[in-house]
Design an enzyme around this catalytic site. Structure first.
Site, PDB file in Angstrom:
ATOM      1  N   HIS A 156      16.364   3.920  -8.766  1.00 51.91           N
ATOM      2  CA  HIS A 156      14.949   4.005  -9.132  1.00 51.91           C
ATOM      3  C   HIS A 156      14.410   5.434  -9.060  1.00 51.91           C
ATOM      4  CE1 HIS A 156      13.787  -0.366  -9.273  1.00 51.91           C
ATOM      5  NE2 HIS A 156      14.969  -0.454  -8.678  1.00 51.91           N
ATOM      6  N   ASP A 360       9.717  12.599  -9.954  1.00 54.04           N
ATOM      7  CA  ASP A 360       9.535  11.151  -9.795  1.00 54.04           C
ATOM      8  C   ASP A 360      10.482  10.443 -10.755  1.00 54.04           C
ATOM      9  OD1 ASP A 360       8.314   8.841  -8.870  1.00 54.04           O
ATOM     10  OD2 ASP A 360       6.283   9.585  -9.202  1.00 54.04           O
TER      11      ASP A 360
HETATM   12  C1  GDG Z   1       9.913   4.126  -7.019  1.00 57.24           C
HETATM   13  C2  GDG Z   1      10.165   5.474  -7.711  1.00 57.24           C
HETATM   14  C3  GDG Z   1       9.691   4.391  -9.907  1.00 57.24           C
HETATM   15  C4  GDG Z   1       0.231   2.226  -4.971  1.00 57.24           C
HETATM   16  N1  GDG Z   1      -0.846   2.197  -4.162  1.00 57.24           N
HETATM   17  C5  GDG Z   1      -1.288   0.933  -4.166  1.00 57.24           C
HETATM   18  C6  GDG Z   1      -0.460   0.173  -4.982  1.00 57.24           C
HETATM   19  N2  GDG Z   1       0.467   0.999  -5.463  1.00 57.24           N
HETATM   20  C7  GDG Z   1       1.514   0.573  -6.416  1.00 57.24           C
HETATM   21  C8  GDG Z   1       1.254   1.173  -7.769  1.00 57.24           C
HETATM   22  C9  GDG Z   1       2.644   1.121  -8.387  1.00 57.24           C
HETATM   23  C10 GDG Z   1       3.541   1.283  -7.170  1.00 57.24           C
HETATM   24  O1  GDG Z   1       2.756   1.049  -6.004  1.00 57.24           O
HETATM   25  C11 GDG Z   1       4.077   2.699  -7.061  1.00 57.24           C
HETATM   26  O2  GDG Z   1       5.072   2.842  -8.024  1.00 57.24           O
HETATM   27  P1  GDG Z   1       5.557   4.268  -8.487  1.00 57.24           P
HETATM   28  O3  GDG Z   1       6.437   4.084  -9.657  1.00 57.24           O
HETATM   29  O4  GDG Z   1       4.372   5.087  -8.798  1.00 57.24           O
HETATM   30  O5  GDG Z   1       6.273   4.941  -7.255  1.00 57.24           O
HETATM   31  P2  GDG Z   1       7.317   4.556  -6.047  1.00 57.24           P
HETATM   32  O6  GDG Z   1       6.696   3.667  -5.055  1.00 57.24           O
HETATM   33  O7  GDG Z   1       7.733   5.878  -5.510  1.00 57.24           O
HETATM   34  O8  GDG Z   1       8.541   3.811  -6.746  1.00 57.24           O
HETATM   35  C12 GDG Z   1       9.349   5.569  -8.983  1.00 57.24           C
HETATM   36  C13 GDG Z   1       9.575   3.064  -9.149  1.00 57.24           C
HETATM   37  O9  GDG Z   1      10.355   3.097  -7.950  1.00 57.24           O
HETATM   38  C14 GDG Z   1      10.077   1.899 -10.002  1.00 57.24           C
HETATM   39  O10 GDG Z   1      11.375   2.095 -10.430  1.00 57.24           O
HETATM   40  O11 GDG Z   1       8.785   4.391 -10.986  1.00 57.24           O
HETATM   41  O12 GDG Z   1       9.645   6.784  -9.658  1.00 57.24           O
HETATM   42  O13 GDG Z   1       9.836   6.562  -6.823  1.00 57.24           O
HETATM   43  O14 GDG Z   1       2.892  -0.129  -8.953  1.00 57.24           O
HETATM   44  O15 GDG Z   1       0.292   0.416  -8.437  1.00 57.24           O
HETATM   45  N3  GDG Z   1      -0.638  -1.146  -5.208  1.00 57.24           N
HETATM   46  C15 GDG Z   1      -1.708  -1.738  -4.591  1.00 57.24           C
HETATM   47  N4  GDG Z   1      -2.547  -1.043  -3.772  1.00 57.24           N
HETATM   48  C16 GDG Z   1      -2.387   0.280  -3.536  1.00 57.24           C
HETATM   49  O16 GDG Z   1      -3.160   0.878  -2.799  1.00 57.24           O
HETATM   50  N5  GDG Z   1      -1.935  -3.032  -4.777  1.00 57.24           N
END
Ligand code: GDG
Length: 474
Positions: A156, A360
């Site tokens: 990921h 990322d």
């Molecule tokens: C890894 C990789 C890759 C965040 N704050 C809240 C909340 N979130 C949710 C967001 C989003 C998720 O968390 C974060 O996803 P990301 O993709 O931005 O980042 P990582 O957690 O680092 O994920 C990344 C991912 O895996 C998938 O393969 O894209 O690059 O690092 O969905 O919305 N959700 C809620 N409250 C919050 O305060 N409900």
């Protein structure tokens, strides 16, 4: 799909009670319900001398099997090695790597313990889909147990460059960990290019005419599968609440939003600085804008995470001190998670979404922000070229996350962008988001996995030698 093939999903944490935490969990659960299968992961509980067997948990239409970690395993496998070594290495932050004694042994130990437990329950017809850097050596450990199931891995996070890998004491093993899977999925074409470069530099690796790789006699596939979101679900959520009322934003105030786990890879300090710079340079008659940063805590036991939290709080406090007026704080900084429906409504309200990680794998927030917009009056996405999402979402305002004045200029451009340009950009972005949504992602990965050759050969000699000397907590 192979006859009678059962899907076994493996991730660090098994799904727990309550509503699923995101689109990925929902999509995998849907697959498991449709095909039959099970999800394996840690329970989140820590016990001294955990049993070497799974606990069955009811998974609403599919099976969940969990296992506990010992406090020492949590420290060594999860915090010290996975998040203190592999995470910074893959995010180009070798300076933050903290190599602690016994961490690698704990990491291999957990992978070997899980492999032994899986070997008891899986058959050669099964497809095991392993998620993320916590379990990179799992295929090698499973092969060592004689498992002949088809093994897929999805990484990921960004794929490390050969130069990043030089910081890893176990760099020699890294290629073998991957090659023991049948399919390795990466987020972007750029990641695939980086991985191919790594194998190009290895002895005993060969590029085959069918597009597969042969490494130390074992053929496997390496492909990109850009992860997506549940676009329709997010669009529906975004309309359910009034974001302006939620965040108490007056009608004449613009909202800029950032949403990230408080991780040093996400570039929060520079983003806040860019907003501060925008405030310093804005004309008196420009519309006022409030910056809402939602930054839930993560991995707070690690020093690097405590440092970035302190840095963000200091910058936000300084900017508010400089620019606040009676009744208006320019930065609203929340160090906690908020419910998904609130998040979706706030995205829709925000005139600008700022997603500016240094590095990322993909970044789902960028896709969620696009999906949540009103197509007739959409906001503008400012997106770092360091996010995997920038490979597809090139209709965003693409910025360099190290260049604070460029990001400040992008804020000014976004806040004054004409409606027709906002509509055109958002329509193009939304098409891309829909084209690679989470259902398509799971289907694509599993389709390619079922076409893989599944050649169960022995693990690489280097790995076996190291694994044999590792003191395994069992
Ligand atoms: C890894 C990789 C890759 C965040 N704050 C809240 C909340 N979130 C949710 C967001 C989003 C998720 O968390 C974060 O996803 P990301 O993709 O931005 O980042 P990582 O957690 O680092 O994920 C990344 C991912 O895996 C998938 O393969 O894209 O690059 O690092 O969905 O919305 N959700 C809620 N409250 C919050 O305060 N409900």
């Amino acid at each position: 799909m192979k006859a009678n093939s059962r899907l076994i999903v493996v991730s660090n944490r098994a799904p727990s009670d309550g509503p699923p935490s995101g689109g990925l969990v929902v999509a995998l659960q849907d697959c498991l319900k449709a095909r039959g299968g099970l999800w394996v992961g840690t329970s989140g509980k820590f016990t001294d001398n955990p049993a070497n067997r799974f606990t069955d948990v009811d998974g609403d239409g599919y099976q969940i099997k969990t296992f506990d970690l010992s406090p020492g395993e949590q420290q060594g496998y999860y915090l010290s090695y996975a998040n203190g070594v592999l995470w910074p290495m893959c995010h180009r932050r070798a300076d933050l790597i903290d190599i602690t004694e016994g961490a690698y042994e704990a990491y291999i130990g957990v992978n070997r313990r899980l492999a032994k437990m899986l070997a008891q329950i899986c058959t050669s017809h099964d497809q095991i889909w392993v998620h993320d850097y916590h379990f990179m050596p799992l295929a090698s450990c499973l092969r060592a147990e004689g498992v002949t199931a088809t093994l897929g891995y999805f990484h990921h996070i960004p794929f490390p460059t050969p130069q990043d890998l030089q910081a890893l004491p176990q760099a020699e093993d890294f290629s073998g960990w991957l090659a023991d899977f049948d399919l390795v999925g990466l987020q972007t074409e750029a990641d695939v290019g980086t991985a191919l470069e790594l194998f190009r530099q290895q002895d005993r690796s060969e590029f085959l005419s069918n597009g597969n790789l042969l490494y130390r006699g074992r053929e496997f596939m390496l492909r990109s599968f850009p992860i997506g979101i549940d676009t329709e679900g997010f669009q529906a959520d975004a309309c359910a609440l009034d974001g302006r009322a939620l965040a108490n934003i007056p009608k004449d105030m613009r909202l800029i939003i950032g949403v990230d786990r408080l991780d040093y890879s996400k570039g929060l300090p520079n983003r806040l600085r860019a907003f501060g710079r925008y405030l310093s340079h804005r004309a008196d008659d420009d519309a006022r804008a409030t910056f809402l940063q939602v930054a839930p805590p993560t991995r707070e036991a690690l020093q690097a995470y405590q440092d970035v939290r302190r840095e963000c709080e200091h910058i936000a406090g300084t900017i508010n001190g400089q620019h606040a007026e009676l009744g208006w704080n320019p930065i609203n900084y929340l160090h906690r998670a908020i419910p998904r429906t609130q998040l979706a409504a706030l995205y829709r309200t925000a005139a600008v979404g700022m997603v500016t990680p240094f590095c990322d794998g993909m970044n789902l927030v960028a896709k969620e922000y696009v999906a949540a917009q009103d197509p007739d009056d959409p906001g503008v996405l400012i997106l770092s070229r360091g996010a995997g999402a920038a490979e597809d979402l090139d209709a965003a305002l693409i910025v360099n996350p190290y260049d604070i004045s460029e990001m400040a200029d992008a804020i000014a451009i976004a806040l004054t962008m004409p409606l027709d340009e906002r509509i055109a950009r958002n329509a193009q972005l939304l098409r891309r988001v829909k084209d690679s949504d989470i259902q398509r992602w799971t289907t694509n990965f599993l389709t390619v996995l079922s076409q893989s050759k599944n050649q169960p050969l022995v693990p690489t000699p280097t790995f076996q030698a190291r694994a044999a000397t590792a003191s395994v907590e069992e």
